[in-house]
Design a protein around this motif. Sequence first.
Motif, PDB file in Angstrom:
ATOM      1  N   LYS A 147      48.412  20.823   5.604  1.00 43.67           N
ATOM      2  CA  LYS A 147      48.201  22.229   5.256  1.00 43.67           C
ATOM      3  C   LYS A 147      47.581  22.348   3.866  1.00 43.67           C
ATOM      4  O   LYS A 147      46.642  23.121   3.648  1.00 43.67           O
ATOM      5  N   MET A 148      48.096  21.562   2.923  1.00 43.11           N
ATOM      6  CA  MET A 148      47.564  21.592   1.558  1.00 43.11           C
ATOM      7  C   MET A 148      46.136  21.025   1.516  1.00 43.11           C
ATOM      8  O   MET A 148      45.287  21.526   0.781  1.00 43.11           O
ATOM      9  N   ALA A 149      45.901  20.003   2.318  1.00 42.55           N
ATOM     10  CA  ALA A 149      44.556  19.409   2.355  1.00 42.55           C
ATOM     11  C   ALA A 149      43.532  20.414   2.894  1.00 42.55           C
ATOM     12  O   ALA A 149      42.421  20.532   2.350  1.00 42.55           O
ATOM     13  N   LEU A 202      38.515  14.970   6.770  1.00 37.97           N
ATOM     14  CA  LEU A 202      38.052  16.230   6.163  1.00 37.97           C
ATOM     15  C   LEU A 202      37.078  15.957   5.019  1.00 37.97           C
ATOM     16  O   LEU A 202      36.084  16.673   4.855  1.00 37.97           O
ATOM     17  N   ASP A 203      37.353  14.923   4.225  1.00 38.61           N
ATOM     18  CA  ASP A 203      36.438  14.607   3.130  1.00 38.61           C
ATOM     19  C   ASP A 203      35.085  14.116   3.644  1.00 38.61           C
ATOM     20  O   ASP A 203      34.049  14.423   3.043  1.00 38.61           O
ATOM     21  N   THR A 206      36.550  17.544  -3.105  1.00 40.13           N
ATOM     22  CA  THR A 206      37.033  16.265  -2.583  1.00 40.13           C
ATOM     23  C   THR A 206      38.559  16.145  -2.661  1.00 40.13           C
ATOM     24  O   THR A 206      39.184  16.632  -3.608  1.00 40.13           O
ATOM     25  N   LEU A 207      39.123  15.475  -1.690  1.00 37.95           N
ATOM     26  CA  LEU A 207      40.570  15.208  -1.660  1.00 37.95           C
ATOM     27  C   LEU A 207      40.927  13.890  -2.334  1.00 37.95           C
ATOM     28  O   LEU A 207      42.109  13.597  -2.552  1.00 37.95           O
ATOM     29  N   LEU A 235      44.890  16.261  -6.152  1.00 30.95           N
ATOM     30  CA  LEU A 235      44.152  15.609  -5.070  1.00 30.95           C
ATOM     31  C   LEU A 235      45.140  15.375  -3.920  1.00 30.95           C
ATOM     32  O   LEU A 235      46.314  15.743  -4.020  1.00 30.95           O
ATOM     33  N   PHE A 236      44.669  14.735  -2.868  1.00 32.62           N
ATOM     34  CA  PHE A 236      45.548  14.500  -1.717  1.00 32.62           C
ATOM     35  C   PHE A 236      46.814  13.744  -2.117  1.00 32.62           C
ATOM     36  O   PHE A 236      47.886  13.977  -1.544  1.00 32.62           O
ATOM     37  N   ALA A 237      46.707  12.853  -3.092  1.00 32.02           N
ATOM     38  CA  ALA A 237      47.893  12.112  -3.549  1.00 32.02           C
ATOM     39  C   ALA A 237      49.007  13.067  -3.989  1.00 32.02           C
ATOM     40  O   ALA A 237      50.191  12.796  -3.771  1.00 32.02           O
TER      41      ALA A 237
END
Lengths: 230, 230
Positions: free
Chosen positions: A25-27, A76-77, A85-86, A180-182
């Motif tokens: 969801k956050m991504a 997605l990226d 960018t994630l 970021l995704f992390a």
Amino acid sequence: MTILFYDLVGHDAQRPFSPHCWKTKMALAHKGLDATKVPTRFLEVPKVEGGVSKTVPVIRDGDRVVVDSFAIALYLDEAYPERPTLFSGEGGKAMARFIERWSQLTIHPYIATVALTDLNAMQDETNAVYFRENREQRYGKRLEEVVAGRDAGLAGFRASLEPLRSMFSYQPFIGGEAPLFADYIVFGALQWARVASPYRLLDESDSVSQWFERCLDLYDGIGRQVAAAA
Amino acid sequence: MTILFYDLVGHDAQRPFSPHCWKTKMALAHKGLDATKVPTRFLEVPKVEGGVSKTVPVIRDGDRVVVDSFAIALYLDEAYPERPTLFSGEGGKAMARFIERWSQLTIHPYIATVALTDLNAMQDETNAVYFRENREQRYGKRLEEVVAGRDAGLAGFRASLEPLRSMFSYQPFIGGEAPLFADYIVFGALQWARVASPYRLLDESDSVSQWFERCLDLYDGIGRQVAAAA
């Protein structure tokens, strides 16, 4: 055509709780992508997209079905390179995997201990039966017995976050100056706890707690749209 | 003009042991940069470059003096952008900091426990006196008492590497398909142990051990140029 996003829920479809679905969801929000949520109960997961996965999140984007939160972020990226960018580079992709393994092995086991009975109570009747059986088999004891250990484990859990805490003396997000995704990987774990259980994992003065609040503020506060468990 | 690299040594200048200096040595090799090593004992550190730092590594590159292994890696990537990157993007820079904090807080304390008496024995007479006093004050007990706990801590140490082990099921290096500075951060810690102490930290079958061997092979095996302690 928006992305279909299969999101794990209990009896209340407005209270999604899965840590891995929260990562997705956050991504999606980070990428600014709209998604149509498909509320999915545990027992419905094996039927998602013709049985493509034993777990959610799963997304469908046009003809493409992607399984697993990390794979979805990578997809997605790749599919939307013009959007934020994630991972911010190949190094970020590689090291996000370490952070995922660290989060999964350090944070998840304790949060499961904290939240098992609360998670069970969030399920509808049929899914609660499944959840209890499945998890009691996994742990080899009753959910209530697992959760009984949470006070004893709390200090150790907080200590295990020390690398994160120490890192926050250098930078506000795991991703550096911005998330970021992390960040969403670890956020997902703590949001799982927040949505499922009123148990207090962290002191407000903890820099991990302060970072979590910053994450809850992101993207018009989508993390706060689900109230903390009371 | 080559880079001056102040590298911590004991009575044998050919057996540098500092984990942080090993990070810098690998970073210089990764960038393909020549460096002139300045062997430096503990008691000489406060005099390095006019007292610029309480610790090594320190480098001088022309007019520029840089202190701290992470700062040196960032500097090298900035100053020599045409050479192979140590971080592979901004995400890699940010997440390498997490890995540094994790390594420092998870791996270093146990390796210090293992190697303190061996490290003491590596120093010349004057430096051994300093080392013992300094570390015994830090630990609040005799070096021998600290080291006596190493067998009891071994299983816990190995378990603490599980995130790394799990990550190696996805990729051969922390940096992904090839090593980055994040690899050298953890390598430095294990190389510190390898050079100082014959104590066996890891089983050969351990994927962490196998990755460490891959790192020892890098850059014509510069890590192996110093034999393991026997």
